[in-house]
Scaffold this motif. Structure first.
Motif, PDB file in Angstrom:
ATOM      1  N   UNK A  65      -2.649  -7.220   3.687  1.00 45.52           N
ATOM      2  CA  UNK A  65      -3.469  -7.100   2.426  1.00 45.52           C
ATOM      3  C   UNK A  65      -3.737  -8.350   1.832  1.00 45.52           C
ATOM      4  N   UNK A  66      -2.670  -9.429   1.931  1.00 42.45           N
ATOM      5  CA  UNK A  66      -2.907 -10.934   1.505  1.00 42.45           C
ATOM      6  C   UNK A  66      -4.095 -11.509   2.256  1.00 42.45           C
ATOM      7  N   UNK A  67      -3.937 -11.433   3.841  1.00 39.30           N
ATOM      8  CA  UNK A  67      -4.811 -12.005   4.428  1.00 39.30           C
ATOM      9  C   UNK A  67      -6.525 -11.436   4.648  1.00 39.30           C
ATOM     10  N   UNK A  68      -6.388 -10.416   4.105  1.00 37.58           N
ATOM     11  CA  UNK A  68      -7.528  -9.620   4.246  1.00 37.58           C
ATOM     12  C   UNK A  68      -8.652  -9.541   3.121  1.00 37.58           C
ATOM     13  N   UNK A  69      -7.803  -9.149   1.973  1.00 40.74           N
ATOM     14  CA  UNK A  69      -8.341  -9.172   0.594  1.00 40.74           C
ATOM     15  C   UNK A  69      -8.008 -10.069  -0.507  1.00 40.74           C
ATOM     16  N   UNK A  70      -6.487 -10.401  -0.125  1.00 42.13           N
ATOM     17  CA  UNK A  70      -5.918 -11.383  -1.385  1.00 42.13           C
ATOM     18  C   UNK A  70      -5.760 -10.516  -2.595  1.00 42.13           C
ATOM     19  N   UNK A  71      -5.998  -9.363  -2.868  1.00 39.36           N
ATOM     20  CA  UNK A  71      -5.992  -8.713  -3.960  1.00 39.36           C
ATOM     21  C   UNK A  71      -5.233  -7.333  -3.827  1.00 39.36           C
ATOM     22  N   UNK A  72      -4.147  -7.502  -4.723  1.00 38.16           N
ATOM     23  CA  UNK A  72      -3.025  -6.293  -4.805  1.00 38.16           C
ATOM     24  C   UNK A  72      -3.562  -5.473  -5.709  1.00 38.16           C
ATOM     25  N   UNK A  73      -4.338  -4.216  -5.196  1.00 34.20           N
ATOM     26  CA  UNK A  73      -4.913  -3.297  -6.095  1.00 34.20           C
ATOM     27  C   UNK A  73      -3.702  -2.351  -6.688  1.00 34.20           C
ATOM     28  N   UNK A  74      -4.306  -1.223  -7.557  1.00 34.55           N
ATOM     29  CA  UNK A  74      -3.389  -0.295  -7.909  1.00 34.55           C
ATOM     30  C   UNK A  74      -2.937   0.810  -6.565  1.00 34.55           C
ATOM     31  N   UNK A  75      -4.068   1.045  -5.831  1.00 37.93           N
ATOM     32  CA  UNK A  75      -3.690   1.996  -4.632  1.00 37.93           C
ATOM     33  C   UNK A  75      -2.742   0.974  -3.679  1.00 37.93           C
ATOM     34  N   UNK A  76      -2.857  -0.155  -3.504  1.00 33.94           N
ATOM     35  CA  UNK A  76      -1.909  -0.788  -2.690  1.00 33.94           C
ATOM     36  C   UNK A  76      -0.335  -0.643  -3.542  1.00 33.94           C
ATOM     37  N   UNK A  77      -0.422  -0.939  -4.639  1.00 33.72           N
ATOM     38  CA  UNK A  77       1.188  -0.903  -5.483  1.00 33.72           C
ATOM     39  C   UNK A  77       1.610   0.468  -5.181  1.00 33.72           C
ATOM     40  N   UNK A  78       0.856   1.641  -5.280  1.00 34.38           N
ATOM     41  CA  UNK A  78       1.163   3.002  -4.985  1.00 34.38           C
ATOM     42  C   UNK A  78       1.631   3.071  -3.521  1.00 34.38           C
ATOM     43  N   UNK A  79       1.176   2.541  -2.478  1.00 38.63           N
ATOM     44  CA  UNK A  79       1.625   2.709  -1.331  1.00 38.63           C
ATOM     45  C   UNK A  79       2.947   1.957  -1.019  1.00 38.63           C
ATOM     46  N   UNK A  80       3.103   0.748  -1.673  1.00 34.98           N
ATOM     47  CA  UNK A  80       4.242   0.271  -1.588  1.00 34.98           C
ATOM     48  C   UNK A  80       5.484   0.930  -2.248  1.00 34.98           C
TER      49      UNK A  80
END
Length: 320
Positions: free
Chosen positions: A118-133
């Motif tokens: 996520x960091x290398x591709x978008x650099x943005x930790x969105x809410x869906x990313x947070x839910x996956x984590x």
């Protein structure tokens, strides 16, 4: 300047004592209800020692300081592996059970690969990313619970002390949580003021001082485990805490207030987060876990090498 520094120190002390009381209360309740000791260490203790990072990162994200939310998670992982675990290994290396480390190590590197992607591709930790984590966090807990259910029960189960009443254990749990919350607020607010006064980027403060401060519960656990001759327990707690830093700390932060990775530090003309922090995180975790997984033992040179990496990392952070 003096008042922010004093309040910063008070925040650290609140986090340390709050984490200590929280773990004591949670452990006492778990033992009272006859939860296996291994399960307590793999879940309750690791979650308890990671609560400062959760509170600091969530508070930072809510107040618009996403750099601290990001830096504290990555910085705590580097600090846990290359300082806290390294100290215990350098002082008293020993044998470990590779089987007990496979699940947390696997979860860490899967989560780290996703996080870095996520960091290398978008650099943005969105809410869906947070839910996956957070889903990874739930899966990790479930796997630990299932593993502990299949583990052989201890021959002698330690009974709770007669003087340790259930009300006292609940009180320790509640007061510990409050102290952690208060300490997190003091740490974030005054850490930001100190960073601004010194002209130091917030990400650097988060990756060093704040990360070290919120990792102190892990350090206390490591020292206690070492003193009692349970070095493997210390290693397991550090690796478990590092899993929680990625999937719980960052997951909660991104879910409640999405953030981007820092853009204000450059190294070799590129974002320092991408060319320094992520490679160091992977390097120290590989150096920490591979000998344990393949050889079943830890060595003093391994601990010294990790300490050298941490020292070099701190020097570079303050020179870029």
């Amino acid at each position: 300047m003096l008042i922010p520094v004093l309040l910063f120190i008070v925040g650290l002390l609140c986090l340390i004592k709050g984490g200590d009381w929280f773990v004591d209360g949670a452990t006492g309740i778990a033992r009272r209800f006859h939860v296996p000791e291994l399960l307590i260490g793999a879940t309750v203790v690791s979650i308890g020692t990671t609560l400062p990072e959760v509170m600091v990162s969530t508070t930072s994200a809510f107040t618009g300081h996403g750099e601290i939310a990001y830096g504290n998670a990555i910085g705590s992982i580097i600090c846990n592996a290359s300082l806290i675990a390294a100290l215990t290994i350098a002082v008293k290396p020993g044998k470990v059970d590779p089987k007990s480390l496979r699940t947390p190590v696997l979860f860490f590197f899967v989560a780290a690969a996703f996080y870095a992607g996520v960091a290398y591709t978008t650099g943005y930790f969105s809410r869906p990313v947070g839910l996956i984590l957070l889903a990874m966090f739930a899966a990790y807990i479930i796997c630990n619970v299932m593993a502990m259910k299949n583990a052989p029960a201890p021959q002698e189960e330690e009974e709770p002390e007669e003087n340790a009443s259930f009300a006292k254990e609940l009180g320790l749990l509640a007061v510990g949580a409050v102290l952690i919350a208060v300490g997190a607020n003091l740490l974030v607010d005054n850490g930001t003021l100190i960073a601004q006064a010194l002209g130091v980027p917030e990400s650097v403060i988060a990756l060093t001082f704040v990360a070290l401060g919120t990792s102190l519960p892990e350090l206390v656990t490591a020292i206690t485990s070492l003193a009692k001759g349970h070095g493997a327990l210390s290693l397991g707690n550090v690796i478990g805490a590092n899993v929680f830093n990625l999937v719980l700390v960052s997951g909660v932060s991104a879910t409640v207030a999405p953030f981007t990775i820092p853009q204000n530090s450059l190294l070799f003309g590129h974002n320092a987060s991408l060319v320094l922090e992520f490679p160091v995180m992977f390097a120290v975790m590989l150096l920490l876990t591979l000998p344990a997984l393949f050889k079943g033992k830890l060595s003093r040179p391994q601990g010294i090498a990790l300490l050298c990496i941490y020292a070099a990392f701190c020097v570079v952070q303050f020179t870029i």
